[in-house]
Write an enzyme that holds these catalytic residues in place. Structure first.
Site, PDB file in Angstrom:
ATOM      1  N   ASP A 125     -17.769  50.367 -87.279  1.00  0.00           N
ATOM      2  CA  ASP A 125     -16.392  50.878 -87.347  1.00  0.00           C
ATOM      3  C   ASP A 125     -15.393  49.856 -86.804  1.00  0.00           C
ATOM      4  O   ASP A 125     -14.185  50.012 -86.980  1.00  0.00           O
ATOM      5  CB  ASP A 125     -16.265  52.189 -86.562  1.00  0.00           C
ATOM      6  CG  ASP A 125     -16.030  53.380 -87.475  1.00  0.00           C
ATOM      7  OD1 ASP A 125     -15.721  53.175 -88.668  1.00  0.00           O
ATOM      8  OD2 ASP A 125     -16.148  54.521 -87.001  1.00  0.00           O
ATOM      9  N   GLN A 161     -17.861  59.706 -85.116  1.00  0.00           N
ATOM     10  CA  GLN A 161     -16.772  60.326 -85.861  1.00  0.00           C
ATOM     11  C   GLN A 161     -15.695  60.829 -84.893  1.00  0.00           C
ATOM     12  O   GLN A 161     -15.967  61.645 -84.015  1.00  0.00           O
ATOM     13  CB  GLN A 161     -17.293  61.485 -86.723  1.00  0.00           C
ATOM     14  CG  GLN A 161     -16.245  62.143 -87.601  1.00  0.00           C
ATOM     15  CD  GLN A 161     -15.683  61.208 -88.658  1.00  0.00           C
ATOM     16  OE1 GLN A 161     -16.405  60.411 -89.235  1.00  0.00           O
ATOM     17  NE2 GLN A 161     -14.392  61.303 -88.894  1.00  0.00           N
ATOM     18  N   LYS A 166     -19.687  60.231 -96.430  1.00  0.00           N
ATOM     19  CA  LYS A 166     -20.321  58.989 -95.990  1.00  0.00           C
ATOM     20  C   LYS A 166     -21.817  59.030 -96.272  1.00  0.00           C
ATOM     21  O   LYS A 166     -22.393  58.042 -96.744  1.00  0.00           O
ATOM     22  CB  LYS A 166     -20.071  58.767 -94.487  1.00  0.00           C
ATOM     23  CG  LYS A 166     -18.637  58.431 -94.132  1.00  0.00           C
ATOM     24  CD  LYS A 166     -18.463  58.362 -92.610  1.00  0.00           C
ATOM     25  CE  LYS A 166     -17.007  58.080 -92.241  1.00  0.00           C
ATOM     26  NZ  LYS A 166     -16.780  58.102 -90.783  1.00  0.00           N
TER      27      LYS A 166
END
Length: 282
Positions: free
Chosen positions: A119, A96, A52
């Site tokens: 997200d 995460q 990422k």
């Protein structure tokens, strides 16, 4: 049968994101910013976050990773999120997953400013998605919809089956297909006679993490098959949830693993970060 090339499409999206980032910098002096919280030493999580960060750099997006030990307290993570919520240079916040067992993941995700929830996991954004309103959508299912669009596959009026009912993939995937006017069947670990559901599907989306789950006899002739699963075999090779070699000849379109949905997930994260930066009023 046509293979849906997620790697190529993701590359095109990333190029477009880089152009949009450059325009934001030139016209509004905004450098899109993404902050990532990474807890613990899970190798897969570290590898994914590293990818990422690399993708952000290539696209002209500023990124920072807050690495924390697995022993970190709930309050310390909450304080970090509060700090990033207030930081005007951070447009997107990503936690995460998975987090350690002693951390209340739901509470952590709910603390993220919905306008920075790139997200798409915050209940606010999920609720807007369910009601067909503009929202930040989880990156993997959003990537699937972009793939269908790019290959001219219109879900409208189609029978769709989603195998997997997670909050991250299955449920938002079903909502997106429903919003696109497909008739959606959602299956999960407790579904009886799974094949009876999958065989009816014009569009079959699978993401449960079980190699070889979908076999040839479970797929309708001419179906579109989207394989979100990623499984590593004993020999080190990566495969999806679909028995690709046997299922592919029956399909009109199919995604490979690797090179299918995977690259699209990071591409859509970048796109969501640009979207957040465009809406910056801070």
């Amino acid at each position: 049968m046509q293979i849906i090339d997620g790697k190529k499409l993701a590359g095109e999206i990333r190029s477009q994101v880089a152009k949009e980032a450059a325009i934001l910098k030139e016209e509004r002096d905004i450098t899109p910013g993404l902050a990532v919280i990474l807890v613990g030493d899970d190798p897969a999580s570290h590898a994914y976050v590293k990818m990422k960060a690399k993708a952000c750099k290539e696209a002209g997006i500023y990124s920072i990773t807050h690495e924390m030990p697995s022993s970190i307290s709930q309050s310390e993570i909450e304080e970090t999120i509060a700090m990033m919520n207030q930081n005007p240079n951070i447009d997107g916040i990503l936690v995460q997953l998975p987090l350690p067992d002693h951390i209340d993941t739901t509470k952590i995700l709910e603390l993220i400013d919905p306008n920075k929830d790139v997200d798409g996991f915050h209940p606010y954004n999920f609720g807007r998605l369910m009601t067909g309103l503009d929202a930040f959508v989880p990156c993997t299912p959003l990537g699937v919809m972009k793939m269908l669009e790019a290959y001219g596959i219109d879900p409208k009026g189609k029978d769709a089956c989603v195998v997997g009912a997670s909050n991250i993939v299955g449920k938002p995937m079903a909502a997106l297909l429903l919003n696109a006017f497909a008739t959606v069947d959602i299956c999960h670990i407790y579904t009886k006679e799974l094949a009876e559901h999958t065989r009816r599907a014009d569009i079959l989306v699978v993401g449960v993490g079980k190699a070889g789950l979908i076999t040839e006899e479970m797929v309708k002739e001419g179906a579109v098959v989207i394989d979100i699963g990623i499984n590593r075999l004993e020999d080190g090779s990566l495969v999806g949830d679909v028995d690709y070699e046997k299922v592919a000849p029956k399909c009109s379109f199919i995604t490979p693993v690797p090179g299918g949905v995977g690259p699209m997930t990071i591409a859509m994260l970048l796109a969501n970060t640009i979207k957040a930066a465009k809406g910056r009023t801070r």
